[in-house]
Design an enzyme around this catalytic site. Structure first.
Site, PDB file in Angstrom:
ATOM      1  N   SER A 150       6.802  10.639  -2.888  1.00 41.51           N
ATOM      2  CA  SER A 150       6.414   9.561  -1.971  1.00 41.51           C
ATOM      3  C   SER A 150       5.845  10.167  -0.689  1.00 41.51           C
ATOM      4  O   SER A 150       6.128  11.313  -0.350  1.00 41.51           O
ATOM      5  CB  SER A 150       7.623   8.674  -1.653  1.00 41.51           C
ATOM      6  OG  SER A 150       8.602   9.408  -0.969  1.00 41.51           O
ATOM      7  N   ALA A 177       9.085  -4.446   0.261  1.00 43.93           N
ATOM      8  CA  ALA A 177       9.099  -2.975   0.320  1.00 43.93           C
ATOM      9  C   ALA A 177       8.606  -2.440   1.650  1.00 43.93           C
ATOM     10  O   ALA A 177       8.617  -1.230   1.868  1.00 43.93           O
ATOM     11  CB  ALA A 177       8.240  -2.402  -0.817  1.00 43.93           C
ATOM     12  N   GLY A 191       0.799  -1.223   0.000  1.00 43.75           N
ATOM     13  CA  GLY A 191       0.000   0.000   0.000  1.00 43.75           C
ATOM     14  C   GLY A 191       0.827   1.266   0.000  1.00 43.75           C
ATOM     15  O   GLY A 191       0.293   2.366  -0.154  1.00 43.75           O
ATOM     16  N   GLY A 192       2.149   1.145   0.151  1.00 41.36           N
ATOM     17  CA  GLY A 192       3.013   2.325   0.197  1.00 41.36           C
ATOM     18  C   GLY A 192       3.319   2.882  -1.182  1.00 41.36           C
ATOM     19  O   GLY A 192       2.878   2.340  -2.201  1.00 41.36           O
ATOM     20  N   HIS A 242       0.048  -3.638   6.135  1.00 47.73           N
ATOM     21  CA  HIS A 242      -0.470  -3.519   7.494  1.00 47.73           C
ATOM     22  C   HIS A 242      -1.685  -2.599   7.553  1.00 47.73           C
ATOM     23  O   HIS A 242      -2.562  -2.764   8.399  1.00 47.73           O
ATOM     24  CB  HIS A 242       0.647  -2.999   8.409  1.00 47.73           C
ATOM     25  CG  HIS A 242       0.333  -3.142   9.863  1.00 47.73           C
ATOM     26  ND1 HIS A 242       0.754  -2.237  10.816  1.00 47.73           N
ATOM     27  CD2 HIS A 242      -0.367  -4.085  10.537  1.00 47.73           C
ATOM     28  CE1 HIS A 242       0.322  -2.622  12.001  1.00 47.73           C
ATOM     29  NE2 HIS A 242      -0.346  -3.734  11.869  1.00 47.73           N
ATOM     30  N   LYS A 251      20.474   5.702   2.648  1.00 46.69           N
ATOM     31  CA  LYS A 251      20.734   6.028   4.053  1.00 46.69           C
ATOM     32  C   LYS A 251      21.377   4.861   4.798  1.00 46.69           C
ATOM     33  O   LYS A 251      21.807   5.011   5.950  1.00 46.69           O
ATOM     34  CB  LYS A 251      19.445   6.471   4.735  1.00 46.69           C
ATOM     35  CG  LYS A 251      18.930   7.804   4.204  1.00 46.69           C
ATOM     36  CD  LYS A 251      17.597   8.182   4.790  1.00 46.69           C
ATOM     37  CE  LYS A 251      17.155   9.555   4.265  1.00 46.69           C
ATOM     38  NZ  LYS A 251      17.032   9.620   2.797  1.00 46.69           N
TER      39      LYS A 251
END
Length: 610
Positions: free
Chosen positions: A451, A364, A291-292, A315, A410
């Site tokens: 995003s 992901a 869902g991201g 989630h 990162k």
């Protein structure tokens, strides 16, 4: 004066055409007989005029001459008009011969044809001229400059000049770098110069809008032009794509505002469709975090490769529902399974893998917000480290063919909890790859534009609210790419997997966040510091001024794709890693300092201030 209805407009043109027929025939007979028409030919003239009125009028109607909007007329309409007149007059000539028993003299017929073509064509041209002049006489609010004097620019200019929807706009001319077009005209509008003249012309003509109409130009070229335009203060719009131009969908209403993506100047990704299809098509594919922003785009693109089933695991029920509805609409025959699950729940994941037996996994799901994770290190470890371990272990247990993890720049020499946990996740999948039949790889890239929670949407919200726009540090730089571009490369990288690699995506040139904020303000039609202020809030916990894509111990080698590189796999002691995971499990509920001490021991390049 109110607008005429279509019916009234049609009746007016019909009456004008009938008058033209009678005038043309009368003049032709008068010329033929030197203004003294013999009695027999008077009756013939009457029959010829009546039959021509009926037959030629019917011919004009057959060719839909009364259904056309003549203010938009072109050469095609004039040709159709000529066909209708010629056909109607030939039939009228034959009918008059049958009714009167005598042929109409050819000199009269030819002159009638000439006059009808001239007068009917002229009346329609005059109609168009009146409409265009009436439009020009209206108060013109916006001056428009079109960049690109090719076919696309001409189409855009024509629609703006003729459409009632754009009567408040006037095109002052074109910009084109082609020297052969200099001082030429398109639809009567001049080509005023090349891109270097844009700033001067905007000031000289008080241009309100700039339209970039160059669908086939390279992205870098477009980016250069946008960089010039954004300094003018004019609003900048761009045509959507070359595909819309080729397929005939181009119209002014399809123009869109210039976005930050256009400024990056990156060419479209070229993908090896066959290579991707070989490992995704007809396979059961699981996407975690579906869902991201990245996960949902993965689902969209994977769906086009016809997997036997696509499993959407997430989630949050709302985000999973949203992507499910979108995919069911676009891919009605695709077998979709929506799974609400937390990757921290090992038993639930075990149940999912046992039931659906995925063959390819794209992982992901992750916590990604640096300051939030800095304040909640326990949750970062649970999700990014142990959640990844759960998914990877299930992939090994149920013999998944390929496992692709989404990582981050990162993770390189991390200064944040989020980055450190992503690095640990990379280390784990590299270690499990050495003992598993599954091919495990990670794909590492920087920020993606648009995003959720990223800087671009935040800047847009602040601009919409009237400012100020908040930048953490004037020297902060980041790598950026678009979500679709990143996902295309992720899927492509998966096709190169042999196991254990960390793929690094070519992120292009790093972008200064301050420049990004200023560009967004200008593209929104405002001037930085004058209309919208910019404030500096200071660097947040865990942030670095710049990000890296490789650690000092990693070398890089190229792949067959120009934008994908392979970082040299790190030598990871699996037994030592398992021991460190047990240490993390013991301190995970303790204070933050203890957690960070363990992480620092596990990730040598991570450091924190106690």
């Amino acid at each position: 004066m109110g607008k005429l209805s279509n019916r009234n407009r049609m009746l007016i043109i019909l009456v004008i055409d009938i008058c033209i027929i009678w005038v043309a025939i009368s003049i032709s007979y008068l010329f033929r007989f030197n203004s003294q028409i013999p009695p027999f030919y008077e009756s013939q003239m009457l029959v010829f005029a009546l039959t021509t009125t009926v037959i030629c009028g019917s011919s004009l109607a057959f060719f839909r001459m009364y259904k056309r909007m003549w203010q938009y007329a072109s050469i095609g309409e004039i040709i159709e008009l000529a066909k209708a007149i010629i056909l109607g007059l030939v039939l009228s000539y034959a009918t008059t011969y049958i009714l009167s028993g005598e042929r109409v003299p050819l000199s009269i017929t030819s002159r009638t044809l000439e006059l009808m073509l001239l007068l009917m064509g002229g009346s329609r041209f005059l109609w168009r001229l009146i409409r265009v002049n009436r439009t020009k006489k209206k108060e013109l609010a916006n001056h428009v400059l079109v960049v690109g004097a090719g076919d696309c620019g001409a189409l855009i200019a024509k629609e703006i000049m003729t459409s009632n929807s754009f009567t408040g706009n006037r095109i002052i001319g074109f910009i084109d770098d082609d020297l052969h077009k200099r001082n030429m005209q398109v639809y009567g509008l001049p080509v005023l110069g090349n891109r270097l003249q844009i700033e001067r012309l905007v000031q000289q003509y008080q241009v309100h809008d700039i339209i970039i109409a160059m669908p086939s130009a390279k992205r870098a070229n477009i980016s250069d032009i946008i960089n010039i335009c954004k300094l003018t203060g004019a609003k900048v719009k761009i045509i959507p794509s070359i595909n819309d131009f080729i397929k005939g969908r181009l119209a002014v209403k399809t123009l869109r505002n210039v976005e930050v993506e256009d400024l990056l100047g990156r060419e479209p990704v070229m993908t090896d469709l066959e290579g991707i299809a070989n490992y995704v098509s007809e396979k059961v594919v699981l996407v975690t975090g579906a869902g991201g922003s990245i996960g949902s785009e993965l689902c969209r693109q994977i769906a086009t490769f016809n997997p036997s089933a696509l499993l959407l695991l997430g989630h949050g029920e709302n985000s999973i529902y949203t992507i499910e509805m979108e995919l069911r609409t676009k891919f009605p025959t695709l077998q979709l399974e929506t799974i609400i699950a937390d990757i921290q729940d090992r038993s639930r994941l075990d149940e999912v893998f046992r039931r659906f037996k995925p063959q390819v996994v794209f992982h992901a799901a992750a916590h990604k917000h640096v300051p939030l994770m800095e304040r909640n290190p326990t949750e970062a470890l649970k999700n990014n480290v142990f959640g990844t371990k759960n998914v990877a272990d299930c992939a090994d247990k149920y013999k998944v063919e390929r496992f692709v993890m989404i990582s981050s720049d990162k993770a390189v020499n991390p200064s944040s909890i989020m980055g450190a946990t992503k690095r640990i996740a990379e280390m784990y999948i590299q270690s499990i790859n050495t003992v598993s039949e599954t091919q495990y790889v990670a794909v590492r890239f920087g920020n993606v534009l648009g995003s959720r929670g990223s800087v671009i949407p935040r800047f847009k919200e602040q601009i919409a609210a009237g400012g100020p726009v908040t930048v953490t540090h004037p020297d902060m730089v980041r790598y950026f790419m678009t979500i679709p571009e990143a996902v295309q490369l992720v899927i492509q990288a998966g096709s190169f997997a042999k196991g254990g690699e960390i793929f690094v995506l070519d992120m292009g040139k790093p972008v200064k966040i301050l420049d990004l904020a200023q560009d967004l303000i200008r593209l929104s039609g405002y001037e930085p510091y004058a209309d919208i202020d910019i404030n500096f809030s200071g660097m947040r916990e865990g942030e670095k001024l710049f990000e890296e894509l490789l650690t000092t111990e990693e070398a890089v080698s190229s792949t067959q794709h120009e934008r994908i590189y392979i970082g040299k796999p790190s030598q990871i002691n699996r037994a030592e890693l398992e021991l460190q995971f047990k240490r993390i499990e013991k301190v995970i509920s303790e204070d933050q300092a203890s957690i960070k001490d363990v992480i620092e021991h596990l990730v040598p390049f991570y450091s924190h201030v106690s």
